[in-house]
Each structure stands twice: as structure tokens, then as C-alpha cells.
Design a protein around this motif. Structure first.
Motif, PDB file in Angstrom:
ATOM      1  N   GLY A  69       0.816  -1.194   0.000  1.00 39.64           N
ATOM      2  CA  GLY A  69       0.000   0.000   0.000  1.00 39.64           C
ATOM      3  C   GLY A  69       0.858   1.255   0.000  1.00 39.64           C
ATOM      4  O   GLY A  69       2.096   1.198  -0.029  1.00 39.64           O
ATOM      5  N   ASP A  70       0.201   2.390   0.035  1.00 40.16           N
ATOM      6  CA  ASP A  70       0.915   3.672   0.078  1.00 40.16           C
ATOM      7  C   ASP A  70       1.759   3.782   1.341  1.00 40.16           C
ATOM      8  O   ASP A  70       1.416   3.232   2.391  1.00 40.16           O
ATOM      9  N   GLU A  71       2.871   4.483   1.204  1.00 42.40           N
ATOM     10  CA  GLU A  71       3.743   4.852   2.330  1.00 42.40           C
ATOM     11  C   GLU A  71       4.524   3.682   2.926  1.00 42.40           C
ATOM     12  O   GLU A  71       5.180   3.845   3.956  1.00 42.40           O
ATOM     13  N   VAL A  72       4.464   2.506   2.323  1.00 41.80           N
ATOM     14  CA  VAL A  72       5.273   1.383   2.808  1.00 41.80           C
ATOM     15  C   VAL A  72       6.726   1.610   2.408  1.00 41.80           C
ATOM     16  O   VAL A  72       7.032   1.842   1.238  1.00 41.80           O
ATOM     17  N   ARG A  73       7.625   1.533   3.366  1.00 37.18           N
ATOM     18  CA  ARG A  73       9.041   1.803   3.113  1.00 37.18           C
ATOM     19  C   ARG A  73       9.945   0.600   3.390  1.00 37.18           C
ATOM     20  O   ARG A  73      11.023   0.488   2.841  1.00 37.18           O
ATOM     21  N   GLY A  74       9.485  -0.312   4.259  1.00 42.88           N
ATOM     22  CA  GLY A  74      10.379  -1.368   4.723  1.00 42.88           C
ATOM     23  C   GLY A  74      10.570  -2.522   3.778  1.00 42.88           C
ATOM     24  O   GLY A  74      11.621  -3.185   3.802  1.00 42.88           O
ATOM     25  N   VAL A  75       9.577  -2.810   2.922  1.00 40.06           N
ATOM     26  CA  VAL A  75       9.673  -3.940   2.005  1.00 40.06           C
ATOM     27  C   VAL A  75       9.149  -3.514   0.639  1.00 40.06           C
ATOM     28  O   VAL A  75       8.472  -2.492   0.508  1.00 40.06           O
ATOM     29  N   LYS A  76       9.453  -4.340  -0.373  1.00 39.45           N
ATOM     30  CA  LYS A  76       8.977  -4.077  -1.737  1.00 39.45           C
ATOM     31  C   LYS A  76       8.472  -5.370  -2.353  1.00 39.45           C
ATOM     32  O   LYS A  76       8.740  -6.470  -1.845  1.00 39.45           O
ATOM     33  N   VAL A  77       7.735  -5.242  -3.440  1.00 37.63           N
ATOM     34  CA  VAL A  77       7.187  -6.407  -4.128  1.00 37.63           C
ATOM     35  C   VAL A  77       8.320  -7.356  -4.521  1.00 37.63           C
ATOM     36  O   VAL A  77       9.352  -6.928  -5.044  1.00 37.63           O
ATOM     37  N   GLY A  78       8.130  -8.634  -4.253  1.00 40.12           N
ATOM     38  CA  GLY A  78       9.136  -9.647  -4.568  1.00 40.12           C
ATOM     39  C   GLY A  78      10.033 -10.007  -3.405  1.00 40.12           C
ATOM     40  O   GLY A  78      10.719 -11.036  -3.445  1.00 40.12           O
ATOM     41  N   ASP A  79      10.034  -9.200  -2.346  1.00 39.62           N
ATOM     42  CA  ASP A  79      10.863  -9.516  -1.180  1.00 39.62           C
ATOM     43  C   ASP A  79      10.374 -10.790  -0.500  1.00 39.62           C
ATOM     44  O   ASP A  79       9.160 -11.044  -0.406  1.00 39.62           O
ATOM     45  N   HIS A  80      11.321 -11.583  -0.022  1.00 41.17           N
ATOM     46  CA  HIS A  80      11.005 -12.686   0.872  1.00 41.17           C
ATOM     47  C   HIS A  80      10.949 -12.106   2.282  1.00 41.17           C
ATOM     48  O   HIS A  80      11.854 -11.374   2.688  1.00 41.17           O
ATOM     49  N   VAL A  81       9.892 -12.427   3.022  1.00 44.76           N
ATOM     50  CA  VAL A  81       9.719 -11.827   4.338  1.00 44.76           C
ATOM     51  C   VAL A  81       9.342 -12.875   5.376  1.00 44.76           C
ATOM     52  O   VAL A  81       8.746 -13.909   5.066  1.00 44.76           O
ATOM     53  N   VAL A  82       9.732 -12.595   6.611  1.00 43.99           N
ATOM     54  CA  VAL A  82       9.246 -13.330   7.780  1.00 43.99           C
ATOM     55  C   VAL A  82       8.290 -12.403   8.510  1.00 43.99           C
ATOM     56  O   VAL A  82       8.560 -11.209   8.657  1.00 43.99           O
ATOM     57  N   THR A  83       7.156 -12.936   8.935  1.00 38.72           N
ATOM     58  CA  THR A  83       6.196 -12.139   9.682  1.00 38.72           C
ATOM     59  C   THR A  83       6.394 -12.326  11.183  1.00 38.72           C
ATOM     60  O   THR A  83       7.019 -13.293  11.622  1.00 38.72           O
ATOM     61  N   CYS A  84       5.859 -11.395  11.955  1.00 38.26           N
ATOM     62  CA  CYS A  84       5.954 -11.489  13.411  1.00 38.26           C
ATOM     63  C   CYS A  84       4.676 -10.942  14.022  1.00 38.26           C
ATOM     64  O   CYS A  84       4.190  -9.883  13.610  1.00 38.26           O
ATOM     65  N   LEU A  85       4.118 -11.646  14.981  1.00 34.32           N
ATOM     66  CA  LEU A  85       2.845 -11.230  15.575  1.00 34.32           C
ATOM     67  C   LEU A  85       2.970  -9.949  16.381  1.00 34.32           C
ATOM     68  O   LEU A  85       1.995  -9.217  16.554  1.00 34.32           O
ATOM     69  N   SER A  86       4.169  -9.647  16.892  1.00 36.78           N
ATOM     70  CA  SER A  86       4.336  -8.441  17.700  1.00 36.78           C
ATOM     71  C   SER A  86       4.596  -7.234  16.803  1.00 36.78           C
ATOM     72  O   SER A  86       5.660  -6.614  16.843  1.00 36.78           O
ATOM     73  N   ALA A  87       3.583  -6.901  15.989  1.00 40.90           N
ATOM     74  CA  ALA A  87       3.673  -5.710  15.149  1.00 40.90           C
ATOM     75  C   ALA A  87       3.828  -4.482  16.041  1.00 40.90           C
ATOM     76  O   ALA A  87       3.217  -4.396  17.103  1.00 40.90           O
ATOM     77  N   PHE A  88       4.637  -3.532  15.604  1.00 39.66           N
ATOM     78  CA  PHE A  88       4.925  -2.373  16.445  1.00 39.66           C
ATOM     79  C   PHE A  88       4.559  -1.084  15.720  1.00 39.66           C
ATOM     80  O   PHE A  88       4.652  -0.991  14.495  1.00 39.66           O
ATOM     81  N   CYS A  89       4.143  -0.069  16.496  1.00 44.44           N
ATOM     82  CA  CYS A  89       3.750   1.200  15.888  1.00 44.44           C
ATOM     83  C   CYS A  89       4.944   2.116  15.650  1.00 44.44           C
ATOM     84  O   CYS A  89       4.945   2.922  14.723  1.00 44.44           O
ATOM     85  N   GLY A  90       5.959   2.001  16.510  1.00 38.86           N
ATOM     86  CA  GLY A  90       7.157   2.841  16.372  1.00 38.86           C
ATOM     87  C   GLY A  90       7.065   4.172  17.079  1.00 38.86           C
ATOM     88  O   GLY A  90       8.030   4.951  17.058  1.00 38.86           O
ATOM     89  N   GLN A  91       5.946   4.456  17.741  1.00 39.46           N
ATOM     90  CA  GLN A  91       5.760   5.774  18.347  1.00 39.46           C
ATOM     91  C   GLN A  91       5.360   5.749  19.815  1.00 39.46           C
ATOM     92  O   GLN A  91       5.486   6.766  20.497  1.00 39.46           O
ATOM     93  N   CYS A  92       4.874   4.634  20.331  1.00 43.24           N
ATOM     94  CA  CYS A  92       4.395   4.587  21.714  1.00 43.24           C
ATOM     95  C   CYS A  92       5.574   4.505  22.685  1.00 43.24           C
ATOM     96  O   CYS A  92       6.732   4.386  22.295  1.00 43.24           O
ATOM     97  N   GLU A  93       5.252   4.559  23.975  1.00 44.69           N
ATOM     98  CA  GLU A  93       6.289   4.505  25.013  1.00 44.69           C
ATOM     99  C   GLU A  93       7.150   3.246  24.896  1.00 44.69           C
ATOM    100  O   GLU A  93       8.378   3.294  25.028  1.00 44.69           O
ATOM    101  N   PHE A  94       6.501   2.100  24.644  1.00 49.50           N
ATOM    102  CA  PHE A  94       7.257   0.856  24.565  1.00 49.50           C
ATOM    103  C   PHE A  94       8.218   0.867  23.380  1.00 49.50           C
ATOM    104  O   PHE A  94       9.371   0.439  23.492  1.00 49.50           O
ATOM    105  N   CYS A  95       7.752   1.348  22.242  1.00 46.94           N
ATOM    106  CA  CYS A  95       8.601   1.369  21.049  1.00 46.94           C
ATOM    107  C   CYS A  95       9.793   2.304  21.217  1.00 46.94           C
ATOM    108  O   CYS A  95      10.929   1.941  20.905  1.00 46.94           O
ATOM    109  N   VAL A  96       9.540   3.490  21.712  1.00 46.47           N
ATOM    110  CA  VAL A  96      10.628   4.478  21.775  1.00 46.47           C
ATOM    111  C   VAL A  96      11.596   4.202  22.920  1.00 46.47           C
ATOM    112  O   VAL A  96      12.668   4.804  22.982  1.00 46.47           O
ATOM    113  N   THR A  97      11.238   3.273  23.831  1.00 49.30           N
ATOM    114  CA  THR A  97      12.179   2.876  24.874  1.00 49.30           C
ATOM    115  C   THR A  97      12.787   1.509  24.580  1.00 49.30           C
ATOM    116  O   THR A  97      13.390   0.890  25.453  1.00 49.30           O
TER     117      THR A  97
END
Length: 360
Positions: A69-97
Motif C-alpha cells: 500500500g501507500d507509504e510502505v518503506r520497509g519492504v517491496k514487491v518480490g521480497d522474501h519476508v518473515v512475519t511477526c505477531l508483535s507488530a509495532f507502531c514505532g511511536q508509543c512509550e514501549f517502542c521508543v524505549t
């Protein structure tokens, strides 16, 4: 797409035709290649943990990016990826610490009122653990996947999404094992075996594996355990204390039972730390006695190996590619999606390590 749908706890999963939405901003559509069958899924399937229904379980997965989708920066079409259930927002207290695995920010899911990611006819499907991987496609937030080396075999890569991240992460992140320290791993399923292997990589001294199944104990020794003991023996904890001349520095529980957690505490030396990884029945408690506290013992959880998965997973791939991390031994069976209920039956028997669902 074909997916294994759970309509009600304590009933078999049903293979259904499910509609997956197109990716919107910050979302990634992934063609699933392999999914490990983890006991965590079984807790939901058997009703020990609640979840909205219908749902598609599965959270230990890998695949190939089909669309972004729009604004995706971490991966591109054709990449092999591993998924993880602990998706992170990158902005909350837990992420920034630096505690990304604890993030539960709602921004990694679609907002209320938006079209669901998954539909069965006109009925929405509740996405399980941000992934719902027992399906031919996954639609996830971009922070629920990470690109990996394309030379990594996909059936092995899937295990990195949970078992290895949790077990190895307990050693590398949660406990921070120092070379020469002693480690006891209680339970030699996929997570426990990953902890054993990681303890060897970390340079632990004595590594003692406890499990009631002889084949699993043998597997633990192959992966780096210096000793293995029948977990059902009345003297198991005493044997660990004797072997280590006072108890271990680190005990890692990878079963999810109150008794195994108690064993993890019992085998500690003064000042030792017990890390509980298993999903115990809701309402159960684990504690330290007054003497344990006076002895400086510590008790902690270790959700998903305290991972920073965008960094951790590529490193684990590198460990495998260099022959340090043995994923081949952990995989007991490979089967198609149509046999998912057989895979869960194997888990219930408790005599296997890891089955992997593979997609052609």
C-alpha cells in the motif's frame, strides 16, 4: 484464497474460500509460503484463550510480498519476508524505549469503520495476532514483516517468526546470557530447543534440558545441551542443582504449565533468574517464596523473546546460513494446509517438535 477457518473453539478448522482485501496505507499483501504449527495457536483452537470468531489462526510464517500500500518503506514487491505477531507502531512509550515486543497500539490494525482485511462471504473474519497465517495470503501492517535473504529456505524461515524468536530471544535479549553461565531449559518443543541452541551460540557453560520425551532430550543434546534429564523424574530439579554445584544462573520455562514454572524457580542458584515463556492457563500464578527472595532469585516473563524483530530476524537468518542455528533438526514434518487438524492432533499428543504447513 484458501484458508483454515476456526468457527468455534474445540472444533476442527475448516478449509474455506476467503476474500482478502487490497492493501491500504502501511499494509503489505504477502503470498504465504510456509507456516509453523505452534502450541500458542492450539491454546485458541482448544478454547484455553478467548478470541473473536470466526478467525484464521497461524502466526509463525514467511512468504513473498505480492503488493504494498501507500507509504510502505520497509519492504517491496518480490521480497522474501518473515512475519511477526508483535507488530509495532514505532511511536508509543514501549517502542521508543526499545521494548517493541510490548507494543499493542491499535494503529497496526485497520481503524473501526474501515473494511475488514478478511471476509468470508459477507461475514468479517477476526484477524488473529495481526497475521492469520493459515491462508494462501496474509494482509498485514508493514511493521509485522521484515525482508530476509532470498537464499534462506522458506520452510526454515517460517520458524523464525515465533519459535526461534521466542526461544533464542529469551537467551539473547531477555536473560542476556554471559559466556560460561549455566542454563536450564524446561521443555524441549520448538521454543525450548531454540533456547538450547541459542545458549550454545551465546557460549553458555553447562546447558541442561528437561523433557519427558526421550527423543526430544536426544534432540536437545544434538542442538547443544550438555546434559538432559527426564522432566517427570522426582529428582529432576535436584539433579540440575547437583550438576551445576548449586543451581543454574538462568532457567527458561518453555512449556506453559505451573509445575514446569515451579521447576524453573527450583533449579536456580542464588541470584539466578527464571524466565517464563510458556502460555500458562489464564488465572494461574507463579511466584517466589520468601527464601527465594532472600536468595536474590528473580522471576520474569519473556513475551516473544523481548524481540526487536527487524534487527533480530536477519541476524537469526545469518546464524542459520553460517551453520550456527540448526533449524533443520527442529522440523518434524511438512504437510499441506488441508492437514492442519492433523498437525494440531500431533501437538496435543506432545511427542513432536515442529510441523510446518507448506504452500506450493
Amino acid at each position: 484464497m484458501k484458508a483454515a477457518v476456526l468457527f468455534e473453539a474445540n472444533t476442527p478448522l475448516s478449509i474455506e474460500d476467503v476474500t482478502v482485501s487490497k492493501p491500504t496505507a502501511h499494509e503489505v499483501l504477502i503470498r504465504t509460503m510456509a507456516v509453523g504449527v505452534c502450541r500458542s495457536d492450539l491454546h485458541f483452537v482448544d478454547g484455553a484463550y478467548p478470541h473473536a470468531m470466526p478467525t484464521i489462526p497461524g502466526h509463525e510464517a514467511c512468504g513473498v510480498v505480492e503488493a504494498i500500500g501507500d507509504e510502505v518503506r520497509g519492504v517491496k514487491v518480490g521480497d522474501h519476508v518473515v512475519t511477526c505477531l508483535s507488530a509495532f507502531c514505532g511511536q508509543c512509550e514501549f517502542c521508543v524505549t526499545g521494548r517493541m515486543s510490548l507494543c499493542i497500539d491499535a494503529s497496526v490494525r485497520r481503524p473501526k469503520g474501515a473494511a475488514p482485511r478478511l471476509m468470508l462471504g459477507d461475514r468479517p473474519i477476526a484477524q488473529m495476532l495481526n497475521l492469520s497465517a493459515y491462508a494462501e495470503m496474509m494482509l498485514v501492517h508493514e511493521h509485522a514483516c521484515v525482508a530476509i535473504d532470498r537464499d534462506m529456505p522458506m520452510d526454515r524461515a517460517a520458524l523464525l517468526g515465533c519459535a526461534i524468536t521466542t526461544g533464542a530471544g529469551a537467551v539473547f535479549n531477555t536473560t542476556d546470557v554471559t559466556p560460561g553461565e549455566t542454563v536450564c531449559v524446561v521443555g524441549c518443543g520448538g521454543i525450548g530447543l531454540a533456547a538450547v541452541n541459542a545458549a550454545k551460540i551465546a557460549g553458555a557453560g553447562k546447558i541442561i534440558a528437561l523433557d519427558p520425551v526421550p527423543a526430544k532430550r536426544a534432540m536437545a543434546e544434538k542442538l547443544g545441551a550438555t546434559h538432559s534429564i527426564d522432566a517427570l523424574s522426582d529428582t529432576a530439579a535436584d539433579e540440575v542443582v547437583a550438576i551445576t554445584k548449586g543451581g543454574v544462573h538462568h532457567a527458561i520455562e518453555a512449556v506453559g504449565r505451573t509445575q514446569s514454572a515451579a521447576t524453573a524457580v527450583k533449579v536456580l542458584r542464588r541470584g539466578g533468574t527464571a524466565t517464563i515463556l510458556g502460555m500458562m492457563p489464564l488465572g494461574e500464578k507463579v511466584g517466589l517464596s520468601a527464601m527465594d527472595l532472600l536468595s536474590g532469585k528473580r522471576l520474569q516473563g519473556g513475551f516473544m523473546g523481548s524481540n526487536r524483530f527487524p534487527v533480530d530476524i536477519p541476524r537469526l537468518v545469518d546464524f542459520y546460513m553460517r551453520g550456527l542455528l540448526d533449524l533443520d533438526t527442529i522440523i518434524a514434518d511438512r504437510m499441506p494446509l488441508e492437514r492442519i487438524n492433523d498437525a494440531f492432533d500431533e501437538l496435543r499428543r506432545g511427542d513432536t517438535t515442529r510441523s510446518v504447513i507448506t504452500f506450493s
